[in-house]
Design a protein around this motif. Structure first.
Motif, short mmCIF file in Angstrom:
data_model
loop_
_atom_site.label_atom_id
_atom_site.label_comp_id
_atom_site.label_asym_id
_atom_site.label_seq_id
_atom_site.Cartn_x
_atom_site.Cartn_y
_atom_site.Cartn_z
N GLN A 56 -0.41 2.03 -1.42
CA GLN A 56 -0.93 1.76 -0.08
C GLN A 56 -0.15 2.49 1.01
N GLU A 57 1.14 2.63 0.82
CA GLU A 57 1.92 3.41 1.79
C GLU A 57 1.53 4.88 1.73
N THR A 58 1.35 5.40 0.53
CA THR A 58 0.93 6.79 0.35
C THR A 58 -0.44 7.03 0.97
N ASN A 59 -1.37 6.09 0.76
CA ASN A 59 -2.71 6.23 1.33
C ASN A 59 -2.69 6.29 2.85
N SER A 69 -7.40 6.18 0.36
CA SER A 69 -7.42 7.45 -0.36
C SER A 69 -8.84 7.86 -0.68
N THR A 70 -9.11 9.16 -0.65
CA THR A 70 -10.40 9.67 -1.09
C THR A 70 -10.36 10.06 -2.56
N GLU A 71 -9.20 9.95 -3.17
CA GLU A 71 -9.03 10.36 -4.56
C GLU A 71 -9.03 9.12 -5.44
N THR A 100 1.43 -2.90 9.32
CA THR A 100 1.41 -4.02 8.39
C THR A 100 0.12 -3.95 7.58
N LYS A 101 0.24 -3.92 6.28
CA LYS A 101 -0.94 -3.93 5.41
C LYS A 101 -0.84 -5.15 4.50
#
Length: 292
Positions: A56-59, A69-71, A100-101
């Motif tokens: 989620q952080e990467t997205n 993410s689109t992947e 915040t997620k």
């Protein structure tokens, strides 16, 4: 987008197992197979949560407006989970914004791709800094269960890039309480570091990822006894094992010490199998079956 870093830290993917033989197979039960199993279950939950949080952080950095993410081929988050964000999705993020997620798995039970069942929420916070070389993510739990085991407390990740070619490495600090279905409560404090050693160059593919894990931690039992664990030979996590419903840890050694007793848990030779061995105080290794 592919999970760039998935730490044991932990874990891990980290796993659980049951003994094929009675505890009496060892001469000294001060370190029991049951206690080793408790540690492995906590490790497994730590790794699953780490994978989800880091994805989620990467997205967020991949698409700061949608945070998604689109992947999808590399996604670890199951479709039964929902994500909310503050600032809300659709709001462009600017450097320095506190994000915040919340990952919500509901109350019925939401299975991960590896078969583990999650309930409740993971709430993660981090500062949006796209140009920073080091990122810190903190998360907490709200009525969160991993395979009916309840987790409370806080974990903090530090993610950085290292090596040639540059690749991510994550150090995880743990401080949490774990409540098992039978009411037993355990406290876990420690540090685990995981770096991706294969697969980072193929961001659309998750299954070719292999991770190297090091670290040490302590687990406090209800009778105040403290058991320490140290990864004495780096653990290796192979994501492709998901496709054959096998545990993701395929190699490495954890040494566990309690009082004057020492146990050695060996995860094997790299195969996607469900076998490990446990030796206590230098005794004959006992075969362990990994998995619930």
């Amino acid at each position: 987008m592919k999970i760039s870093n998935i730490v044991l830290g932990f874990a891990l993917v980290f796993l659980t197992f049951g003994c094929n033989k009675d505890n009496s197979a060892t001469e000294n039960n001060d370190i029991s197979a049951e206690e080793i199993q408790v540690n492995a279950k906590i490790d497994m939950a730590s790794d699953d949560v780490s994978d989800l949080v880091l994805e989620q952080e990467t997205n967020t950095y991949a698409n700061s407006t949608s945070g998604k993410s689109t992947e999808s081929a590399a996604a670890f988050l199951p479709s039964c989970a929902t994500i909310t964000r503050v600032p809300s999705f659709g709001t462009p993020l600017t450097p320095g914004t506190l994000v915040t997620k919340t990952i919500d798995f509901g109350t019925v039970g939401c299975p991960l791709p590896n078969g583990n069942i999650l309930k409740g929420k993971i709430i993660m916070t981090f500062t949006f800094q796209p140009s920073a070389s080091v990122h810190t993510i903190t998360y907490t739990f709200e009525n969160f269960y991993h395979n009916a085991i309840k987790y409370d407390g806080t974990k903090t990740f530090t993610r950085s890039m290292t090596g040639t070619p540059s690749h991510p490495i994550v150090t995880m600090n743990m401080d949490m309480n774990v409540t098992f279905p039978n009411g037993n409560v355990y406290t876990r404090i420690g540090t685990r570091t995981r770096e991706i050693v294969e697969g980072y160059s193929t961001p659309m593919v998750l299954l070719d990822n292999i991770y190297r894990v090091t670290g040490n931690w302590s687990t406090s039992f209800q009778n105040t006894t403290v058991q320490t664990s140290t990864i004495t030979t780096p653990l290796y996590v192979k994501m492709s094992c998901i496709t054959v419903n096998k545990p993701l840890i395929v190699g490495g050694v954890i040494t566990i010490v309690r009082n004057v007793n020492t146990a050695v848990l060996n995860y094997g030779n790299g195969d996607c199998d469900n076998i490990a061995t446990l030796s206590i105080n230098g005794g004959t290794p006992v075969e362990i079956t990994i998995g619930y």
